[in-house]
Design a protein around this motif. Structure first.
Motif, PDB file in Angstrom:
ATOM      1  N   PRO A 160      -7.409  25.799   6.002  1.00 46.94           N
ATOM      2  CA  PRO A 160      -6.965  24.661   5.189  1.00 46.94           C
ATOM      3  C   PRO A 160      -6.971  23.357   5.988  1.00 46.94           C
ATOM      4  CG  PRO A 160      -5.075  25.945   5.890  1.00 46.94           C
ATOM      5  CD  PRO A 160      -6.293  26.716   6.323  1.00 46.94           C
ATOM      6  N   VAL A 161      -7.337  22.284   5.326  1.00 44.03           N
ATOM      7  CA  VAL A 161      -7.240  20.945   5.908  1.00 44.03           C
ATOM      8  C   VAL A 161      -6.465  20.076   4.931  1.00 44.03           C
ATOM      9  CG1 VAL A 161      -9.310  21.057   7.321  1.00 44.03           C
ATOM     10  CG2 VAL A 161      -9.502  20.335   4.954  1.00 44.03           C
ATOM     11  N   TYR A 162      -5.861  19.011   5.444  1.00 42.29           N
ATOM     12  CA  TYR A 162      -4.910  18.225   4.668  1.00 42.29           C
ATOM     13  C   TYR A 162      -5.485  16.844   4.345  1.00 42.29           C
ATOM     14  CZ  TYR A 162      -2.131  22.092   6.290  1.00 42.29           C
ATOM     15  OH  TYR A 162      -1.689  23.361   6.548  1.00 42.29           O
ATOM     16  N   ILE A 163      -5.210  16.387   3.145  1.00 42.37           N
ATOM     17  CA  ILE A 163      -5.823  15.162   2.639  1.00 42.37           C
ATOM     18  C   ILE A 163      -4.816  14.022   2.614  1.00 42.37           C
ATOM     19  CG2 ILE A 163      -7.108  14.113   0.751  1.00 42.37           C
ATOM     20  CD1 ILE A 163      -8.535  16.461   2.069  1.00 42.37           C
ATOM     21  N   PHE A 164      -5.124  12.962   3.353  1.00 40.50           N
ATOM     22  CA  PHE A 164      -4.314  11.740   3.359  1.00 40.50           C
ATOM     23  C   PHE A 164      -4.858  10.790   2.297  1.00 40.50           C
ATOM     24  CE2 PHE A 164      -3.981   7.292   4.622  1.00 40.50           C
ATOM     25  CZ  PHE A 164      -2.624   7.143   4.861  1.00 40.50           C
ATOM     26  N   VAL A 165      -3.946  10.172   1.544  1.00 43.21           N
ATOM     27  CA  VAL A 165      -4.335   9.213   0.507  1.00 43.21           C
ATOM     28  C   VAL A 165      -3.552   7.916   0.692  1.00 43.21           C
ATOM     29  CG1 VAL A 165      -4.455   8.733  -1.979  1.00 43.21           C
ATOM     30  CG2 VAL A 165      -4.801  11.068  -1.141  1.00 43.21           C
ATOM     31  N   GLY A 166      -4.261   6.796   0.743  1.00 42.52           N
ATOM     32  CA  GLY A 166      -3.634   5.474   0.777  1.00 42.52           C
ATOM     33  C   GLY A 166      -4.167   4.659  -0.390  1.00 42.52           C
ATOM     34  N   VAL A 167      -3.281   3.974  -1.102  1.00 39.09           N
ATOM     35  CA  VAL A 167      -3.681   3.247  -2.306  1.00 39.09           C
ATOM     36  C   VAL A 167      -3.074   1.847  -2.313  1.00 39.09           C
ATOM     37  CG1 VAL A 167      -3.811   3.309  -4.827  1.00 39.09           C
ATOM     38  CG2 VAL A 167      -3.570   5.440  -3.550  1.00 39.09           C
ATOM     39  N   VAL A 219       0.859  -1.182   0.000  1.00 40.91           N
ATOM     40  CA  VAL A 219       0.000   0.000   0.000  1.00 40.91           C
ATOM     41  C   VAL A 219       0.896   1.234   0.000  1.00 40.91           C
ATOM     42  CG1 VAL A 219      -0.205   0.001   2.527  1.00 40.91           C
ATOM     43  CG2 VAL A 219      -1.898   1.204   1.159  1.00 40.91           C
ATOM     44  N   GLU A 220       0.553   2.207  -0.839  1.00 40.03           N
ATOM     45  CA  GLU A 220       1.311   3.455  -0.941  1.00 40.03           C
ATOM     46  C   GLU A 220       0.534   4.559  -0.227  1.00 40.03           C
ATOM     47  OE1 GLU A 220       1.831   4.039  -5.141  1.00 40.03           O
ATOM     48  OE2 GLU A 220       2.256   1.910  -5.420  1.00 40.03           O
ATOM     49  N   VAL A 221       1.233   5.370   0.554  1.00 43.60           N
ATOM     50  CA  VAL A 221       0.571   6.412   1.340  1.00 43.60           C
ATOM     51  C   VAL A 221       1.252   7.758   1.129  1.00 43.60           C
ATOM     52  CG1 VAL A 221      -0.333   4.857   3.121  1.00 43.60           C
ATOM     53  CG2 VAL A 221       1.987   5.759   3.337  1.00 43.60           C
ATOM     54  N   ASP A 222       0.470   8.825   1.217  1.00 44.67           N
ATOM     55  CA  ASP A 222       1.018  10.152   0.969  1.00 44.67           C
ATOM     56  C   ASP A 222       0.015  11.209   1.423  1.00 44.67           C
ATOM     57  OD1 ASP A 222       2.752  12.088   0.128  1.00 44.67           O
ATOM     58  OD2 ASP A 222       2.673  11.578  -2.010  1.00 44.67           O
ATOM     59  N   TRP A 223       0.513  12.422   1.611  1.00 47.17           N
ATOM     60  CA  TRP A 223      -0.353  13.579   1.777  1.00 47.17           C
ATOM     61  C   TRP A 223      -0.561  14.194   0.403  1.00 47.17           C
ATOM     62  CZ3 TRP A 223      -2.858  14.127   6.138  1.00 47.17           C
ATOM     63  CH2 TRP A 223      -2.275  13.753   7.354  1.00 47.17           C
ATOM     64  N   ASN A 271       1.112   4.636  -7.957  1.00 48.57           N
ATOM     65  CA  ASN A 271      -0.331   4.623  -7.762  1.00 48.57           C
ATOM     66  C   ASN A 271      -0.782   5.748  -6.849  1.00 48.57           C
ATOM     67  OD1 ASN A 271      -1.357   2.079  -9.169  1.00 48.57           O
ATOM     68  ND2 ASN A 271       0.443   1.370  -8.083  1.00 48.57           N
ATOM     69  N   ALA A 272      -0.017   6.005  -5.767  1.00 50.35           N
ATOM     70  CA  ALA A 272      -0.361   7.120  -4.893  1.00 50.35           C
ATOM     71  C   ALA A 272      -0.217   8.436  -5.640  1.00 50.35           C
ATOM     72  CB  ALA A 272       0.541   7.114  -3.657  1.00 50.35           C
ATOM     73  N   GLU A 273       0.865   8.560  -6.420  1.00 48.96           N
ATOM     74  CA  GLU A 273       1.079   9.784  -7.188  1.00 48.96           C
ATOM     75  C   GLU A 273      -0.070  10.007  -8.166  1.00 48.96           C
ATOM     76  OE1 GLU A 273       3.500  12.050  -7.074  1.00 48.96           O
ATOM     77  OE2 GLU A 273       4.759  11.110  -5.553  1.00 48.96           O
ATOM     78  N   GLY A 274      -0.458   8.932  -8.876  1.00 51.01           N
ATOM     79  CA  GLY A 274      -1.538   9.065  -9.844  1.00 51.01           C
ATOM     80  C   GLY A 274      -2.878   9.271  -9.191  1.00 51.01           C
ATOM     81  N   THR A 275      -3.133   8.567  -8.088  1.00 55.41           N
ATOM     82  CA  THR A 275      -4.417   8.683  -7.420  1.00 55.41           C
ATOM     83  C   THR A 275      -4.597  10.049  -6.781  1.00 55.41           C
ATOM     84  OG1 THR A 275      -4.503   6.307  -7.020  1.00 55.41           O
ATOM     85  CG2 THR A 275      -5.906   7.676  -5.638  1.00 55.41           C
TER      86      THR A 275
END
Length: 322
Positions: A159-166, A138-142, A252-256
């Protein structure tokens, strides 16, 4: 006719190309071409006794016509089965032979079977960024772009920050908004992500944010954040950070992240939210739509691929209890 069988037999015994050319006999260039083509097509010694030089010429000759009279394998089924532990091409070929026998179809010999599987894999690689097993990573990023809340007292935007896990294999995503990018938010995001996925992937691939990596000087000098490392130990997963300035390590995280910006963050731009809870409720609705949106270049959607292959093949992707 070139003695294809003898060339492959001698190569299997460890002879040099020079000695093979002297033994066959033929030119060294011919030996080199035959061995190169055989390697590319997954053909090696030993071969079936029924495999003739004529059969091999059809497979190894650049102008060889495609086999059309024999039953072709179900490539989608084979790709899925090969991901399972203990399943080999030899086993699948044996099952394929039995299916052909029962149906009265003419089967491919084993070397042909492997060749066409390799050809199918090569075609798929042309459109795939990475080849991973289900539930492995799983790839994770802000996300780079933030969302906004409205302060109910002042009317100012916050502002609020978005966490993405893929999930790397299926591209199944998890998204959640947080008030900051601090350590507690980072850990909470992972816990919530694992709850959403219903389990834990074997490998975590984070970006090089301070909540994940204190210092990344390559594999010789890499220090994972202590709290993050303790979390990984608790869940029985391994952290393998993306290399600095190497986005292909987590494509995938970068693209998502880009897709999330379009289908979730941007889609909510006209709505007003006063609390994180309100925003995350709206994000969850859009997230379900996003994961169920059909792929443009292949069949199905993220959720179907996750459900049918990641959870089914890898035991519900659970490597340790939540």
């Amino acid at each position: 006719m070139t003695k294809y069988r003898e060339i492959l037999r001698l190569k299997g015994l460890g002879f040099s190309e020079r000695n093979i050319a002297l033994s066959v006999p033929c030119s060294r260039n011919t030996v080199s071409k035959v061995l190169k083509c055989a390697k590319e097509r997954g053909i090696s010694w030993p071969l079936s006794d029924s495999t003739t030089d004529g059969d091999l010429e059809k497979l190894l000759s650049p102008s060889a016509p495609a086999v059309t009279s024999k039953r072709m394998p179900d490539f989608a089924y084979i790709r899925k089965e090969l991901l399972k532990n203990g399943v080999s091409k030899k086993l699948l070929w044996t099952e394929y032979m039995e299916d052909c026998r029962q149906a009265g179809d003419e089967p491919l010999m084993y070397s042909q079977f492997c060749y066409y599987i390799q050809q199918d894999e090569n075609k798929r690689r042309a459109t795939m960024h990475i080849n991973r097993k289900p539930a492995e990573q799983v790839e994770v990023d802000w996300a780079g772009d933030t969302a906004e809340l409205i302060d109910p007292y002042t009317g100012e935007t916050v502002p609020v920050y978005i966490f993405v896990g893929v999930m790397t294999y299926s591209q199944y995503a998890y998204v959640e908004a947080f008030p900051d990018e601090k350590q507690q938010s980072w850990i909470d995001a992972h816990v919530h992500m694992y709850e959403y996925f219903g389990g834990v992937a074997k490998i975590l691939v984070p970006d090089n944010c301070k909540t994940a990596v204190i210092h990344n000087g390559g594999w010789k000098d890499q220090r994972i954040n202590t709290v993050y490392h303790e979390m990984a130990k608790h869940y029985g997963t391994a952290i393998i950070p993306a290399r600095v300035r190497t986005p292909k390590d987590k494509p995938n995280a970068e693209g998502t992240v880009g897709n999330i910006s379009t289908w979730i963050t941007a889609a909510l731009r006209k709505e007003q939210f006063f609390t994180i809870a309100e925003l995350n409720a709206a994000i969850r609705v859009k997230l379900e739509e996003f994961n169920n949106r059909h792929f443009q270049k292949k069949e199905g959607c993220r959720y179907e691929l996750f459900r049918d292959e990641e959870t089914a093949i890898a035991g519900a992707i659970i490597c340790s209890p939540l």
